[in-house]
Design a protein around this motif. Sequence first.
Motif, PDB file in Angstrom:
ATOM      1  N   LEU A 126      -5.343  15.131 -16.598  1.00 35.29           N
ATOM      2  CA  LEU A 126      -4.603  14.696 -15.422  1.00 35.29           C
ATOM      3  C   LEU A 126      -4.417  15.887 -14.478  1.00 35.29           C
ATOM      4  CD1 LEU A 126      -2.924  12.486 -13.965  1.00 35.29           C
ATOM      5  CD2 LEU A 126      -0.927  13.354 -15.210  1.00 35.29           C
ATOM      6  N   VAL A 127      -4.921  15.765 -13.249  1.00 33.43           N
ATOM      7  CA  VAL A 127      -4.833  16.878 -12.300  1.00 33.43           C
ATOM      8  C   VAL A 127      -3.934  16.577 -11.102  1.00 33.43           C
ATOM      9  CG1 VAL A 127      -7.055  17.890 -12.935  1.00 33.43           C
ATOM     10  CG2 VAL A 127      -6.974  16.133 -11.144  1.00 33.43           C
ATOM     11  N   ALA A 128      -3.662  15.298 -10.846  1.00 35.06           N
ATOM     12  CA  ALA A 128      -2.825  14.988  -9.684  1.00 35.06           C
ATOM     13  C   ALA A 128      -2.313  13.563  -9.755  1.00 35.06           C
ATOM     14  CB  ALA A 128      -3.609  15.184  -8.387  1.00 35.06           C
ATOM     15  N   THR A 129      -1.181  13.350  -9.105  1.00 40.98           N
ATOM     16  CA  THR A 129      -0.657  12.010  -8.881  1.00 40.98           C
ATOM     17  C   THR A 129      -0.350  11.871  -7.401  1.00 40.98           C
ATOM     18  OG1 THR A 129       1.627  12.690  -9.297  1.00 40.98           O
ATOM     19  CG2 THR A 129       0.354  11.897 -11.189  1.00 40.98           C
ATOM     20  N   GLY A 130      -0.362  10.646  -6.919  1.00 39.87           N
ATOM     21  CA  GLY A 130      -0.076  10.429  -5.506  1.00 39.87           C
ATOM     22  C   GLY A 130       0.312   8.991  -5.258  1.00 39.87           C
ATOM     23  N   ALA A 131       0.553   8.678  -3.994  1.00 41.87           N
ATOM     24  CA  ALA A 131       0.918   7.318  -3.600  1.00 41.87           C
ATOM     25  C   ALA A 131       0.424   7.056  -2.199  1.00 41.87           C
ATOM     26  CB  ALA A 131       2.435   7.131  -3.668  1.00 41.87           C
ATOM     27  N   GLY A 132       0.292   5.789  -1.870  1.00 40.32           N
ATOM     28  CA  GLY A 132      -0.211   5.411  -0.556  1.00 40.32           C
ATOM     29  C   GLY A 132       0.622   5.943   0.590  1.00 40.32           C
ATOM     30  N   ALA A 133       1.921   6.114   0.365  1.00 41.55           N
ATOM     31  CA  ALA A 133       2.801   6.601   1.433  1.00 41.55           C
ATOM     32  C   ALA A 133       2.439   8.005   1.892  1.00 41.55           C
ATOM     33  CB  ALA A 133       4.248   6.568   0.955  1.00 41.55           C
ATOM     34  N   ALA A 134       1.654   8.742   1.084  1.00 37.41           N
ATOM     35  CA  ALA A 134       1.240  10.094   1.481  1.00 37.41           C
ATOM     36  C   ALA A 134       0.265  10.066   2.650  1.00 37.41           C
ATOM     37  CB  ALA A 134       0.597  10.807   0.296  1.00 37.41           C
ATOM     38  N   VAL A 135      -0.333   8.902   2.902  1.00 41.46           N
ATOM     39  CA  VAL A 135      -1.345   8.775   3.955  1.00 41.46           C
ATOM     40  C   VAL A 135      -0.690   8.210   5.216  1.00 41.46           C
ATOM     41  CG1 VAL A 135      -3.592   7.798   4.544  1.00 41.46           C
ATOM     42  CG2 VAL A 135      -3.080   8.380   2.170  1.00 41.46           C
ATOM     43  N   LEU A 136      -0.186   9.094   6.053  1.00 40.15           N
ATOM     44  CA  LEU A 136       0.463   8.708   7.319  1.00 40.15           C
ATOM     45  C   LEU A 136       1.553   7.662   7.133  1.00 40.15           C
ATOM     46  CD1 LEU A 136      -2.579   8.541   9.809  1.00 40.15           C
ATOM     47  CD2 LEU A 136      -0.996  10.439   9.403  1.00 40.15           C
ATOM     48  N   GLY A 137       2.238   7.699   5.981  1.00 36.89           N
ATOM     49  CA  GLY A 137       3.298   6.730   5.705  1.00 36.89           C
ATOM     50  C   GLY A 137       2.787   5.483   5.038  1.00 36.89           C
ATOM     51  N   SER A 180      -6.846  10.792   1.784  1.00 35.93           N
ATOM     52  CA  SER A 180      -6.556  11.027   0.374  1.00 35.93           C
ATOM     53  C   SER A 180      -5.070  10.960   0.050  1.00 35.93           C
ATOM     54  CB  SER A 180      -7.098  12.400  -0.037  1.00 35.93           C
ATOM     55  OG  SER A 180      -6.810  12.665  -1.395  1.00 35.93           O
ATOM     56  N   MET A 181      -4.783  10.474  -1.138  1.00 35.92           N
ATOM     57  CA  MET A 181      -3.404  10.417  -1.628  1.00 35.92           C
ATOM     58  C   MET A 181      -2.993  11.708  -2.331  1.00 35.92           C
ATOM     59  SD  MET A 181      -3.041   6.496  -2.993  1.00 35.92           S
ATOM     60  CE  MET A 181      -4.589   6.408  -3.891  1.00 35.92           C
ATOM     61  N   THR A 182      -3.963  12.601  -2.576  1.00 37.70           N
ATOM     62  CA  THR A 182      -3.688  13.887  -3.212  1.00 37.70           C
ATOM     63  C   THR A 182      -4.506  14.954  -2.490  1.00 37.70           C
ATOM     64  OG1 THR A 182      -5.524  13.889  -4.814  1.00 37.70           O
ATOM     65  CG2 THR A 182      -3.522  12.689  -5.431  1.00 37.70           C
ATOM     66  N   ARG A 183      -4.375  16.202  -2.927  1.00 36.98           N
ATOM     67  CA  ARG A 183      -5.289  17.216  -2.419  1.00 36.98           C
ATOM     68  C   ARG A 183      -6.663  17.019  -3.061  1.00 36.98           C
ATOM     69  NH1 ARG A 183      -6.102  21.949  -5.444  1.00 36.98           N
ATOM     70  NH2 ARG A 183      -4.945  22.079  -7.407  1.00 36.98           N
ATOM     71  N   ALA A 184      -7.670  17.682  -2.549  1.00 36.91           N
ATOM     72  CA  ALA A 184      -9.030  17.542  -3.061  1.00 36.91           C
ATOM     73  C   ALA A 184      -9.294  18.562  -4.165  1.00 36.91           C
ATOM     74  CB  ALA A 184     -10.029  17.727  -1.921  1.00 36.91           C
ATOM     75  N   LEU A 227       0.812  -1.217   0.000  1.00 35.16           N
ATOM     76  CA  LEU A 227       0.000   0.000   0.000  1.00 35.16           C
ATOM     77  C   LEU A 227       0.846   1.268   0.000  1.00 35.16           C
ATOM     78  CD1 LEU A 227      -2.894  -0.866   2.479  1.00 35.16           C
ATOM     79  CD2 LEU A 227      -2.836  -1.069  -0.016  1.00 35.16           C
ATOM     80  N   ARG A 228       2.037   1.201   0.567  1.00 35.94           N
ATOM     81  CA  ARG A 228       2.903   2.384   0.583  1.00 35.94           C
ATOM     82  C   ARG A 228       3.300   2.814  -0.822  1.00 35.94           C
ATOM     83  NH1 ARG A 228       7.687  -0.090   3.806  1.00 35.94           N
ATOM     84  NH2 ARG A 228       7.179  -1.637   2.215  1.00 35.94           N
ATOM     85  N   LEU A 229       3.499   1.813  -1.689  1.00 33.52           N
ATOM     86  CA  LEU A 229       3.994   2.088  -3.032  1.00 33.52           C
ATOM     87  C   LEU A 229       2.877   2.185  -4.066  1.00 33.52           C
ATOM     88  CD1 LEU A 229       7.091  -0.316  -3.058  1.00 33.52           C
ATOM     89  CD2 LEU A 229       6.981   2.094  -2.372  1.00 33.52           C
ATOM     90  N   ALA A 230       1.656   1.945  -3.650  1.00 31.68           N
ATOM     91  CA  ALA A 230       0.537   1.999  -4.591  1.00 31.68           C
ATOM     92  C   ALA A 230       0.390   3.414  -5.135  1.00 31.68           C
ATOM     93  CB  ALA A 230      -0.748   1.566  -3.892  1.00 31.68           C
ATOM     94  N   GLY A 231       0.509   3.550  -6.451  1.00 30.47           N
ATOM     95  CA  GLY A 231       0.428   4.864  -7.078  1.00 30.47           C
ATOM     96  C   GLY A 231      -0.980   5.192  -7.531  1.00 30.47           C
ATOM     97  N   CYS A 232      -1.193   6.464  -7.776  1.00 28.17           N
ATOM     98  CA  CYS A 232      -2.517   6.913  -8.197  1.00 28.17           C
ATOM     99  C   CYS A 232      -2.390   8.072  -9.175  1.00 28.17           C
ATOM    100  CB  CYS A 232      -3.331   7.352  -6.975  1.00 28.17           C
ATOM    101  SG  CYS A 232      -4.862   8.210  -7.377  1.00 28.17           S
ATOM    102  N   THR A 233      -3.191   8.023 -10.231  1.00 29.31           N
ATOM    103  CA  THR A 233      -3.356   9.193 -11.093  1.00 29.31           C
ATOM    104  C   THR A 233      -4.824   9.587 -11.039  1.00 29.31           C
ATOM    105  OG1 THR A 233      -3.753   7.846 -13.073  1.00 29.31           O
ATOM    106  CG2 THR A 233      -1.483   8.531 -12.635  1.00 29.31           C
ATOM    107  N   LEU A 234      -5.079  10.889 -10.987  1.00 23.30           N
ATOM    108  CA  LEU A 234      -6.441  11.401 -10.880  1.00 23.30           C
ATOM    109  C   LEU A 234      -6.731  12.285 -12.084  1.00 23.30           C
ATOM    110  CD1 LEU A 234      -8.976  11.566  -9.020  1.00 23.30           C
ATOM    111  CD2 LEU A 234      -8.008  13.696  -8.125  1.00 23.30           C
ATOM    112  N   GLN A 235      -7.793  11.957 -12.805  1.00 23.91           N
ATOM    113  CA  GLN A 235      -8.206  12.733 -13.966  1.00 23.91           C
ATOM    114  C   GLN A 235      -9.565  13.371 -13.707  1.00 23.91           C
ATOM    115  OE1 GLN A 235      -7.965  10.711 -17.769  1.00 23.91           O
ATOM    116  NE2 GLN A 235      -6.305   9.398 -17.043  1.00 23.91           N
TER     117      GLN A 235
END
Length: 261
Positions: free
Chosen positions: A191-202, A232-236, A178-186
């Motif tokens: 494409l407006v944001a990218t993120g990863a599970g590590a952004a959520v409290l590690g 959330s893995m990104t901002r809203a 889950l730490r390395l799980a990536g995310c792209t948000l469209q």
Amino acid sequence: MDTSAVNDAAARLLLAYEKGETTAPVVETFPEATIADAYRIQQEQVRSWVEQGDVIKGHKVGLASKAMQQQLGVDQPDYGHLLAGMFHLEHQPISAGSLLQPRIEPEIAFVLGRPLSGPGVTVADAIRAVDFVVPALEIVASRITDWKISIVDTIADNASSGGVVLGSKPTALSDVDLRLAGCTLQLGGELVATGAGAAVLGSPINALVWLANTVGPLGIDLEPGHVILPGSMTRAFPVKAGDTVFAEMGELGTVTAVFSE
């Protein structure tokens, strides 16, 4: 705050839901309100919803990432309740007009297979309790005018909960880091944001541990079948009628939310 003030604050927020109109920040009307008071206000609203026939289907951790804390000017996580009426089917139109100041954010949702009750919950306990995870889009909304919220305001407003859309591809925890799980948000195909599970409290699992240990002393247990949104893995991002939001989370799959009038 005394009981009368707590009930008054809860009634103001419930009226905002009913009328579809925002209200002044809780801390403006009740400057003495504490975080403990805010959770009492939240619980009073949940009690009202359940009495009217809604059902608690899970919980959410809010403000778990630095991006969200910075966006809303707070410095700690919070939690809210997920009611059955907040769940929307993927690809099915969601009425944007039924939500106040909606924003959307991508998350990895836990679905529990065993009960989880704090305090004293460890990462191992949390992992054991999870049945599977699915990609999710959380809709946050605020009954507070112009999102002028403090930590007290967002907690009182059920952690700014609005709704949730779950993806349909279940994945076992043993099959993903889950730490390395990536995310792209469209949003609208852009494409407006990218993120990863590590952004959520590690790791999102840490948010689940935090939640269980925070609500346990209050007599709240996390039940089998409950959905837990860890943060959330990104901002809203604001959403409106006509928007389509698509999140891709690699091996976890995808999830889509569609907004209508």
